[in-house]
Design a protein around this motif. Structure first.
Motif, short mmCIF file in Angstrom:
data_model
loop_
_atom_site.label_atom_id
_atom_site.label_comp_id
_atom_site.label_asym_id
_atom_site.label_seq_id
_atom_site.Cartn_x
_atom_site.Cartn_y
_atom_site.Cartn_z
N LYS A 1 -6.31 -1.95 -1.16
CA LYS A 1 -5.63 -0.91 -0.38
C LYS A 1 -6.59 -0.30 0.64
O LYS A 1 -6.21 -0.01 1.77
N GLU B 1 -6.97 -2.74 3.49
CA GLU B 1 -5.80 -2.70 4.37
C GLU B 1 -5.85 -1.48 5.30
O GLU B 1 -5.37 -1.55 6.43
N TRP C 1 -10.74 -11.28 -0.28
CA TRP C 1 -9.46 -10.76 0.21
C TRP C 1 -9.12 -11.36 1.58
O TRP C 1 -7.97 -11.72 1.82
#
Length: 75
Positions: free
Chosen positions: A26, A29, A55
Motif C-alpha cells: 500500500k 502504491e 512488487w
C-alpha cells in the motif's frame, strides 16, 4: 545459515509477515519512500527495498508466501 521452507515460520507467523508485506505494498502504491515505509512498519530499509523490487516485477502476488517447494503427501 539457511532456514527450512517458509523461513522456519509457522502459519500464524507467516500470516503476520505477509500482512506487513501487504501494508508495504500500500505504501508502494502511494509512492512513499522506502525509509518512511521501513520506519512505519519497523523493518529494515533493505527489506523494504527488496520487497519493492519484487512488487515491481510481480505485483502484490510477488509479496505473498508461496507454498513449500515440497508439499507434504496427504494420506
Amino acid at each position: 545459515m539457511r532456514y527450512a521452507q517458509g523461513g522456519g515460520l509457522r502459519r500464524p507467523e507467516q500470516a503476520a509477515r505477509e500482512r506487513i508485506r501487504m501494508l508495504a505494498a500500500k505504501g508502494f502504491e502511494r509512492g512513499e519512500k522506502s525509509m518512511v515505509i521501513a520506519k512505519d512498519l519497523r523493518v529494515s530499509r533493505r527489506s523494504v527495498e527488496r520487497r519493492r523490487r519484487s512488487w515491481r516485477e510481480n505485483g502484490v502476488d510477488g509479496l505473498r508466501f508461496s507454498r513449500p517447494a515440497k508439499a507434504r503427501k496427504v494420506g
